[in-house]
Design a protein around this motif. Sequence first.
Motif, mmCIF file in Angstrom:
data_model
loop_
_atom_site.group_PDB
_atom_site.id
_atom_site.type_symbol
_atom_site.label_atom_id
_atom_site.label_comp_id
_atom_site.label_asym_id
_atom_site.label_seq_id
_atom_site.Cartn_x
_atom_site.Cartn_y
_atom_site.Cartn_z
ATOM 1 N N GLY A 15 -18.480 4.606 -3.804
ATOM 2 C CA GLY A 15 -17.188 4.756 -3.144
ATOM 3 C C GLY A 15 -16.159 3.804 -3.726
ATOM 4 N N SER A 16 -14.961 4.277 -3.809
ATOM 5 C CA SER A 16 -13.889 3.483 -4.390
ATOM 6 C C SER A 16 -13.427 2.410 -3.416
ATOM 7 N N ASP A 17 -13.205 1.226 -3.938
ATOM 8 C CA ASP A 17 -12.642 0.143 -3.136
ATOM 9 C C ASP A 17 -11.127 0.088 -3.300
ATOM 10 N N HIS A 18 -10.587 1.075 -4.025
ATOM 11 C CA HIS A 18 -9.149 1.087 -4.285
ATOM 12 C C HIS A 18 -8.367 1.242 -2.985
ATOM 13 N N VAL A 19 -7.439 0.357 -2.770
ATOM 14 C CA VAL A 19 -6.558 0.438 -1.614
ATOM 15 C C VAL A 19 -5.157 0.696 -2.148
ATOM 16 N N PRO A 20 -4.553 1.831 -1.766
ATOM 17 C CA PRO A 20 -3.210 2.119 -2.265
ATOM 18 C C PRO A 20 -2.223 1.032 -1.857
ATOM 19 N N ALA A 21 -1.232 0.814 -2.682
ATOM 20 C CA ALA A 21 -0.188 -0.155 -2.355
ATOM 21 C C ALA A 21 0.459 0.239 -1.030
ATOM 22 N N PRO A 22 0.724 -0.710 -0.152
ATOM 23 C CA PRO A 22 1.239 -0.374 1.183
ATOM 24 C C PRO A 22 2.608 0.285 1.176
ATOM 25 N N TRP A 23 3.358 0.161 0.109
ATOM 26 C CA TRP A 23 4.687 0.777 0.086
ATOM 27 C C TRP A 23 4.628 2.247 -0.309
ATOM 28 N N TRP A 24 3.476 2.748 -0.771
ATOM 29 C CA TRP A 24 3.382 4.164 -1.170
ATOM 30 C C TRP A 24 3.130 5.094 -0.008
ATOM 31 N N LYS A 25 2.318 4.632 0.968
ATOM 32 C CA LYS A 25 1.971 5.523 2.076
ATOM 33 C C LYS A 25 1.356 4.728 3.214
ATOM 34 N N PRO A 26 1.311 5.313 4.415
ATOM 35 C CA PRO A 26 0.657 4.625 5.524
ATOM 36 C C PRO A 26 -0.841 4.495 5.264
ATOM 37 N N SER A 27 -1.432 3.535 5.902
ATOM 38 C CA SER A 27 -2.872 3.322 5.759
ATOM 39 C C SER A 27 -3.654 4.456 6.420
ATOM 40 N N ARG A 55 5.877 7.738 13.548
ATOM 41 C CA ARG A 55 4.503 7.228 13.640
ATOM 42 C C ARG A 55 4.556 5.779 13.175
ATOM 43 N N VAL A 56 4.328 4.872 14.110
ATOM 44 C CA VAL A 56 4.538 3.457 13.852
ATOM 45 C C VAL A 56 3.203 2.782 13.537
ATOM 46 N N TYR A 57 3.140 2.209 12.356
ATOM 47 C CA TYR A 57 1.975 1.455 11.896
ATOM 48 C C TYR A 57 2.286 -0.035 11.989
ATOM 49 N N SER A 58 1.297 -0.854 11.750
ATOM 50 C CA SER A 58 1.516 -2.292 11.846
ATOM 51 C C SER A 58 2.457 -2.804 10.770
ATOM 52 N N ASN A 59 2.607 -2.045 9.680
ATOM 53 C CA ASN A 59 3.430 -2.530 8.567
ATOM 54 C C ASN A 59 4.539 -1.574 8.136
ATOM 55 N N GLY A 60 4.787 -0.516 8.878
ATOM 56 C CA GLY A 60 5.828 0.428 8.493
ATOM 57 C C GLY A 60 5.911 1.588 9.464
ATOM 58 N N VAL A 61 6.820 2.513 9.163
ATOM 59 C CA VAL A 61 7.068 3.649 10.044
ATOM 60 C C VAL A 61 7.116 4.923 9.217
ATOM 61 N N GLU A 62 6.369 5.939 9.658
ATOM 62 C CA GLU A 62 6.482 7.262 9.059
ATOM 63 C C GLU A 62 7.405 8.092 9.944
ATOM 64 N N LEU A 63 8.527 8.509 9.370
ATOM 65 C CA LEU A 63 9.499 9.336 10.073
ATOM 66 C C LEU A 63 9.210 10.790 9.745
ATOM 67 N N PRO A 115 12.889 6.153 -7.284
ATOM 68 C CA PRO A 115 11.597 5.469 -7.311
ATOM 69 C C PRO A 115 11.705 4.025 -6.848
ATOM 70 N N SER A 116 10.648 3.574 -6.181
ATOM 71 C CA SER A 116 10.576 2.167 -5.775
ATOM 72 C C SER A 116 9.140 1.712 -5.909
ATOM 73 N N GLY A 117 8.944 0.471 -6.221
ATOM 74 C CA GLY A 117 7.600 -0.080 -6.312
ATOM 75 C C GLY A 117 6.753 0.543 -7.399
ATOM 76 N N LEU A 118 7.347 0.820 -8.546
ATOM 77 C CA LEU A 118 6.605 1.450 -9.631
ATOM 78 C C LEU A 118 5.606 0.490 -10.264
ATOM 79 N N TYR A 119 4.534 1.071 -10.772
ATOM 80 C CA TYR A 119 3.546 0.335 -11.570
ATOM 81 C C TYR A 119 2.995 -0.896 -10.863
ATOM 82 N N GLY A 120 2.789 -0.769 -9.567
ATOM 83 C CA GLY A 120 2.137 -1.840 -8.824
ATOM 84 C C GLY A 120 3.035 -3.008 -8.483
ATOM 85 N N VAL A 121 4.318 -2.924 -8.783
ATOM 86 C CA VAL A 121 5.239 -4.006 -8.458
ATOM 87 C C VAL A 121 5.877 -3.701 -7.107
#
Length: 195
Positions: A15-27, A55-63, A115-121
């Motif tokens: 199983g992948s331990d990859h965690v997407p960057a938090p600015w790309w999508k909700p957890s 939809r309110v998450y601990s670190n962001g909001v999905e509208l 675009p925002s937060g490209l290439y892991g930045v």
Amino acid sequence: MNFFPADPPEDEPEGSDHVPAPWWKPSDEELPAALPIGETIALTDRVAMILTTARVYSNGVELVVERRIRRGNTSRRDWQELQSRMHDHFGRFDPERLRYGAVLGDGQKLILDLPSGLYGVAPERHSLTHTRGNGGGSEDFYTFEDGMWLWPLPPEGPLEVVAQWPAFGVPESHVVLDSAPLLALASQARPLWGS
């Protein structure tokens, strides 16, 4: 004796331990707190755009925005074309495209198709990304749902959601929310599979 040789064993990746960057999508590991909104962003003879839920998450909001079109007296062929155009809406640099944005309480402007937060930045401040899109309908109505991920949580003050969809005759339109209820709900988001 077998004519066909046995298949080689497959490499079973762990199983992948990859965690997407938090600015790309909700957890996917978190259950958000939902805030019903039900505010109309835009309304024309044929199109309605409604900010239905946050939809309110601990670190962001999905509208979540629901787009509805109605057939009226459109021919079957034209109706099918309209439904198809509901899906083809984010064509970059198309002046008729659907566009979303937000203005935060500190005056920061975010546009979904930039675009925002490209290439892991990580973005320097906030970002707005597309999270979902699905739809369906009938002979008379068609509904499509879009999701936008606002990361991190908005600052205190007004949160303005902006939409424009020239292909369907929707001019730049706005709805303003108070971010206080969203910020209050962030503490109610919880891990989905325990701690």
